[in-house]
Structures are given as structure tokens and as C-alpha cells.
Design an enzyme around this catalytic site. Structure first.
Site, PDB file in Angstrom:
ATOM      1  N   LYS A  83      42.741  45.095  27.344  1.00 22.33           N
ATOM      2  CA  LYS A  83      42.121  45.559  28.594  1.00 22.33           C
ATOM      3  C   LYS A  83      42.630  46.962  28.902  1.00 22.33           C
ATOM      4  CE  LYS A  83      41.035  43.230  32.947  1.00 22.33           C
ATOM      5  NZ  LYS A  83      41.608  42.373  33.990  1.00 22.33           N
TER       6      LYS A  83
HETATM    7  C1  E4P Z   1      39.584  40.694  36.240  1.00 22.28           C
HETATM    8  O1  E4P Z   1      39.541  41.108  35.099  1.00 22.28           O
HETATM    9  C2  E4P Z   1      39.988  41.518  37.388  1.00 22.28           C
HETATM   10  O2  E4P Z   1      41.244  42.064  37.160  1.00 22.28           O
HETATM   11  C3  E4P Z   1      39.939  40.717  38.645  1.00 22.28           C
HETATM   12  O3  E4P Z   1      38.699  40.016  38.689  1.00 22.28           O
HETATM   13  C4  E4P Z   1      40.174  41.527  39.888  1.00 22.28           C
HETATM   14  O4  E4P Z   1      39.946  40.721  41.027  1.00 22.28           O
HETATM   15  P1  E4P Z   1      40.431  41.141  42.502  1.00 22.28           P
HETATM   16  O5  E4P Z   1      39.609  42.300  42.942  1.00 22.28           O
HETATM   17  O6  E4P Z   1      40.189  39.926  43.325  1.00 22.28           O
HETATM   18  O7  E4P Z   1      41.889  41.498  42.389  1.00 22.28           O
END
Ligand code: E4P
Length: 217
Positions: A83
Site C-alpha cells: 500500500k
Molecule cells: C483502507 O484501506 C483505509 O485505510 C480505510 O478505509 C480508511 O478508513 P477511515 O477513513 O475510516 O480511517
């Protein structure tokens, strides 16, 4: 539509795995910090439970270090997806890592142009953050629709991973808009199965069944 689980809590993943609904897992540095556990160990454990892609996020901000971190993370297990933040350095790192045969997830995407760049950099997944846009009074779902249209116009194979999902409606609307994947907190996945009429109907069926005095087993 595939479902990824947005958590670094091993027990939550273990509990959901037998449902067959978990196609992958996403984590981020905030979720790792919340777990209070060692990053590499957590990712290794998740990869043992889930066969699908498990996103592990780099924390470097320059492309050279992102590439080194990505290579290290990819060694944890075959199903690690690297990522990377959607910055220019993240795009450069993405191209190198993809050319080496790794899978990537470009995260913190808030515009269709960022998503276009991610596809051109060969990203496996693009993660538009719906909830965080909604929090600012901007319709996050429009972003999913725009990315879907652009990717379809040019035949890009990058998968749209609807992220920052906060509600069951986000899941439904992402599916209608053509997102390939939704990453959900476990509580949202459980909530998808709930309907008050299901509970009410089941209660009535069970009451009537009791009256028959029968049992199936
Ligand atoms: C997933 O890959 C993201 O990091 C996550 O969905 C972020 O979610 P949030 O905005 O609730 O922190």
C-alpha cells in the site's frame, strides 16, 4: 463485488473468515497503532488466515525508501499487497514495484485525476476514501462514479477499492456505482446482514414452529 476487511485485529479476522465473505484485508498505520502489535507480525498472521490480498502500507515518503519498504513487506507472504500513498513519490514507487511483479494499492485517493495517475502507474487497486470526503460535505460516491467512468473509457484494469466506508449505504451505493471491492470495518459487514423485518419474521416463524411440537434433528 469483493469484500476486504479494514482491520488489524486478528481475532476480528478469525471470527469472520469462516463466513467465506472475506476476500482480503486492508490495514493502515493507524489500524496497526490501534492494535498495539508489531506490524510485520500482524501482517504475517493475517496472511496465514486469509488467502486474498492483504494490504500493508509503507511509511516512507520518498520513492526510493518506499520501494525498499515495499520489497521488505512483500517478502512476508505471497498475498501481501504493497500500500502506497497517492503522492508523486508513491506513483514512482508503484511503477517500479509493479514492474517487479508486486501488487499495489494506492491509498488516500481523493480525486479522479489521482485515480487516473494510479491506473497509468499500473496500480492493482485504487482506494478512494468515501467517508473522509463525506465528512467534509463532499459526495464521496461521485468520486467512485467518476473513476468508474474513466477506467471504463480507457480499459484500465486497476480495481476500484471503495475505502473509508462508514455506513451500509456506502456499501450499496459503491456496488451500484461499480466499485470492484469495498473495504469494510467488521461492524459494517455484520450490519449488512441485519434487517428488522428479518428479525420480526424469524421470531414469528419460530413461535409457530414451537406450536407444531416437531424438531428437525
Ligand atoms: C483502507 O484501506 C483505509 O485505510 C480505510 O478505509 C480508511 O478508513 P477511515 O477513513 O475510516 O480511517
Amino acid at each position: 463485488m469483493k469484500f476486504f476487511i479494514d482491520t488489524a485485529e486478528i481475532e476480528e479476522i478469525r471470527a469472520l473468515a469462516p463466513s467465506g465473505l472475506v476476500d482480503g484485508v486492508t490495514t493502515n498505520p493507524s489500524l496497526i497503532a490501534k492494535s498495539g502489535r508489531d506490524f510485520m507480525e500482524v501482517i504475517a498472521e493475517i496472511c496465514e488466515i486469509v488467502d486474498g490480498p492483504v494490504s500493508a502500507e509503507v511509511t516512507a515518503t520518498n520513492s526510493a525508501q518506499m520501494i525498499d519498504e515495499g520489497r521488505k513487506l512483500a517478502k512476508i507472504a505471497d498475498n501481501v499487497t504493497i500500500k502506497l500513498p497517492l503522492t508523486f513519490d508513491g506513483l514512482v514507487a508503484c511503477r517500479t514495484l509493479v514492474d517487479e511483479g508486486h501488487t499495489t494499492n494506492l491509498t488516500l485517493c481523493f480525486s479522479a485525476n489521482q485515480a487516473l495517475l494510479a491506473a497509468k502507474a499500473g496500480a492493482t487497486f485504487i482506494s478512494p476514501f468515501i467517508g473522509r470526503l463525506d465528512d467534509m460535505g463532499i459526495d464521496g460516491m461521485e468520486l467512485i462514479e467518476e473513476i468508474r467512468a474513466i477506467y471504463d473509457n480507457y480499459g484500465f484494469e486497476t480495481q476500484i477499492l471503495a475505502a473509508s466506508i462508514r455506513t451500509v449505504n456506502h456499501v450499496k451505493e459503491s456496488a451500484i456505482a461499480g466499485a470492484d471491492v469495498a473495504t469494510l470495518p467488521p461492524s459494517t459487514l455484520y450490519a449488512l446482514a441485519k434487517h428488522p423485518l428479518t428479525d420480526k419474521g424469524l421470531e414469528a416463524f419460530l413461535k409457530d414452529w414451537e406450536k407444531t411440537g416437531q424438531s428437525i434433528l
